[in-house]
Design an enzyme around this catalytic site. Sequence first.
Site, PDB file in Angstrom:
ATOM      1  N   ASP A  88      -7.213   7.402 -13.774  1.00 44.38           N
ATOM      2  CA  ASP A  88      -6.304   6.276 -14.575  1.00 44.38           C
ATOM      3  C   ASP A  88      -6.494   5.060 -14.030  1.00 44.38           C
ATOM      4  O   ASP A  88      -7.066   5.040 -13.123  1.00 44.38           O
ATOM      5  CB  ASP A  88      -4.923   6.711 -14.455  1.00 44.38           C
ATOM      6  CG  ASP A  88      -4.587   7.421 -12.937  1.00 44.38           C
ATOM      7  OD1 ASP A  88      -5.238   6.959 -12.177  1.00 44.38           O
ATOM      8  OD2 ASP A  88      -3.787   8.346 -12.751  1.00 44.38           O
ATOM      9  N   ASP A 139      -4.356   1.628 -12.453  1.00 50.86           N
ATOM     10  CA  ASP A 139      -3.299   0.989 -12.115  1.00 50.86           C
ATOM     11  C   ASP A 139      -3.135  -0.303 -11.740  1.00 50.86           C
ATOM     12  O   ASP A 139      -4.244  -0.747 -11.342  1.00 50.86           O
ATOM     13  CB  ASP A 139      -2.728   1.787 -10.746  1.00 50.86           C
ATOM     14  CG  ASP A 139      -2.320   3.326 -11.109  1.00 50.86           C
ATOM     15  OD1 ASP A 139      -2.143   3.505 -12.281  1.00 50.86           O
ATOM     16  OD2 ASP A 139      -2.514   3.995 -10.182  1.00 50.86           O
ATOM     17  N   ASP A 181      -2.609   4.555   1.413  1.00 47.20           N
ATOM     18  CA  ASP A 181      -2.815   5.759   2.407  1.00 47.20           C
ATOM     19  C   ASP A 181      -4.240   5.494   2.939  1.00 47.20           C
ATOM     20  O   ASP A 181      -4.318   5.461   4.291  1.00 47.20           O
ATOM     21  CB  ASP A 181      -2.958   7.076   1.724  1.00 47.20           C
ATOM     22  CG  ASP A 181      -3.500   6.927   0.247  1.00 47.20           C
ATOM     23  OD1 ASP A 181      -3.987   5.794  -0.180  1.00 47.20           O
ATOM     24  OD2 ASP A 181      -3.592   8.078  -0.169  1.00 47.20           O
TER      25      ASP A 181
HETATM   26  P1  ATP Z   1      -6.428   9.929  -8.357  1.00 47.08           P
HETATM   27  O1  ATP Z   1      -7.898   9.857  -8.894  1.00 47.08           O
HETATM   28  O2  ATP Z   1      -6.329  11.463  -8.137  1.00 47.08           O
HETATM   29  O3  ATP Z   1      -5.286   9.613  -9.278  1.00 47.08           O
HETATM   30  P2  ATP Z   1      -5.601   7.898  -6.591  1.00 47.08           P
HETATM   31  O4  ATP Z   1      -5.972   7.341  -5.404  1.00 47.08           O
HETATM   32  O5  ATP Z   1      -5.492   7.048  -7.848  1.00 47.08           O
HETATM   33  O6  ATP Z   1      -6.310   9.286  -7.011  1.00 47.08           O
HETATM   34  P3  ATP Z   1      -2.611   8.414  -7.085  1.00 47.08           P
HETATM   35  O7  ATP Z   1      -1.859   9.450  -6.620  1.00 47.08           O
HETATM   36  O8  ATP Z   1      -2.713   8.084  -8.683  1.00 47.08           O
HETATM   37  O9  ATP Z   1      -4.092   8.571  -6.384  1.00 47.08           O
HETATM   38  O10 ATP Z   1      -2.001   7.197  -6.316  1.00 47.08           O
HETATM   39  C1  ATP Z   1      -2.695   5.814  -6.673  1.00 47.08           C
HETATM   40  C2  ATP Z   1      -2.524   5.060  -5.474  1.00 47.08           C
HETATM   41  O11 ATP Z   1      -1.383   4.694  -4.836  1.00 47.08           O
HETATM   42  C3  ATP Z   1      -3.582   5.512  -4.355  1.00 47.08           C
HETATM   43  O12 ATP Z   1      -5.008   5.169  -4.702  1.00 47.08           O
HETATM   44  C4  ATP Z   1      -3.077   4.938  -3.051  1.00 47.08           C
HETATM   45  O13 ATP Z   1      -3.381   3.410  -2.787  1.00 47.08           O
HETATM   46  C5  ATP Z   1      -1.543   4.769  -3.387  1.00 47.08           C
HETATM   47  N1  ATP Z   1      -0.831   6.053  -2.762  1.00 47.08           N
HETATM   48  C6  ATP Z   1      -0.681   7.175  -3.403  1.00 47.08           C
HETATM   49  N2  ATP Z   1       0.378   7.962  -2.579  1.00 47.08           N
HETATM   50  C7  ATP Z   1       0.356   7.612  -1.503  1.00 47.08           C
HETATM   51  C8  ATP Z   1       0.789   7.410  -0.168  1.00 47.08           C
HETATM   52  N3  ATP Z   1       1.698   8.955  -0.141  1.00 47.08           N
HETATM   53  N4  ATP Z   1       0.947   6.672   1.059  1.00 47.08           N
HETATM   54  C9  ATP Z   1       0.327   5.627   0.380  1.00 47.08           C
HETATM   55  N5  ATP Z   1      -0.349   5.231  -0.491  1.00 47.08           N
HETATM   56  C10 ATP Z   1      -0.245   5.886  -1.591  1.00 47.08           C
HETATM   57 MG    MG Z   2      -4.592   7.605  -9.770  1.00 44.47          MG
END
Ligand code: ATP
Ligand code: MG
Length: 424
Positions: free
Chosen positions: A67, A69, A140
């Site tokens: 996705d 964002d 994170d």
């Molecule tokens: P995926 O490819 O699995 O979606 P993602 O890194 O995009 O991985 P998401 O859960 O969609 O994961 O979260 C989007 C963003 O929000 C992350 O890349 C990170 O920067 C931030 N994020 C998500 N969860 C946390 C957390 N618990 N603490 C701090 N930042 C977070």
């Molecule tokens: Mg994501």
Amino acid sequence: MSSSAVQASEKSLLQPTIIPRPEHTISRRDIDNDALKVLYRLHSHGYLAYLVGGGVRDVLLGRKPKDFDVATNARPSEVRKLFRNSRIIGKRFRLIQVFFRGGKIIEVSTFRRPAEDDEAEVLSDNNTFGTPAEDALRRDLTINALFYNIADFSVVDYVDGLADLKAGRIRAVGNADVRFHRDPVRVLRAVRHAARTGFSLTRDTLKAVKSHRGDLCLCPTSRVRDELMRDLKGGAAAAWLELAHDTGVLYSLLPTLEPYYAAKDSPQRAQAVKLLAQVDKSLAKGKDVEEAVVLCLLFWPALEVLAQEEEFAPGRQGRAQWSMWVREALPALAQPVAFAKRVLERACQIAGLMGFVRLAAPGQTLPKKVVTRGYYPVACDLAKFLGWDLDGMNRSGPSKSSSKRRRRRRRRKPKPRKKGENTA
Ligand code: ATP
Ligand code: MG
């Protein structure tokens, strides 16, 4: 000013490294068209508009992001005004979902400051908004904190994330010990991204993973469950299981697996890794695997050890015993994680049907009532992963009920007529 307020204002002044377009590999061709539309509209109305998070990371890694964002300095109400096809969600952290054709959603959030820097117990909405620097610092992992700026197509890096990405390092943003203490779910996220990318956890991050894995029990159970399901269905479940074992995270999540999987050369763990590797393969081919199947596979080697302590009678009685036993044994193994009831129930149903292959008598076939159950195809999937051909037992001959019927019919055949008997 309090010390945390001083730290916060220092953070907001932090200068990023700007990597201009010719020096990085993100091309607009790799970004979803609708995400680009959102970025351009925010930019043309004078707001900062950054692509953030996993989308930036994955494009830089040459992978297809799940996705995209967007983060901006526009407030939720201002974003809402720009996109008619949008809605505001969330209470504490309000964000905007912009809807596009085919059910696609692009999430837009206003730059946020790290909540842990605030001393007030309850934050007002205004307090949660921050600068781009603060937004990067609340994330994170450094590889998840990179921004792509639509204004000049540059990458904006406040956390040395690009260097970590190039070196194959998973590093927490800031002090890993503090960040994982504040939100232990980050322990799971660090392990997930290390498993997915094949990168190594830095020494400090690994140390914090090990010392805060025990805090996972303090997190809302639904968050832990959702993150775990993302690990198991994220395409790198086998690597995840190995790393979750190495770091001990697996046994903080599921202490019930420790007696079976924790030993250095545990054959059960090796088998579970192989089973999950098949799930990864299926997903890579675009074939979905139901959550219930993945759950059964995660627990199956442990279940088999437990089953050895039981005695199952041959035939029908044994199958009934098996399916009743599975209904207790599987939920007991899964109990530390609050898996959805619906998924656990489905897992018990399909695991119950494995009695037909596990305790099969030679030439045995499946009764029709089994084949017509809604979950029969899912059970066939599970059997295939376990190396059994449940559906083959359906195809290999007439079902029991129809052979019984034939026998009965044969018995009813008229006896040969005796000489001179009246046929009228
Ligand atoms: P995926 O490819 O699995 O979606 P993602 O890194 O995009 O991985 P998401 O859960 O969609 O994961 O979260 C989007 C963003 O929000 C992350 O890349 C990170 O920067 C931030 N994020 C998500 N969860 C946390 C957390 N618990 N603490 C701090 N930042 C977070
Ligand atoms: Mg994501």
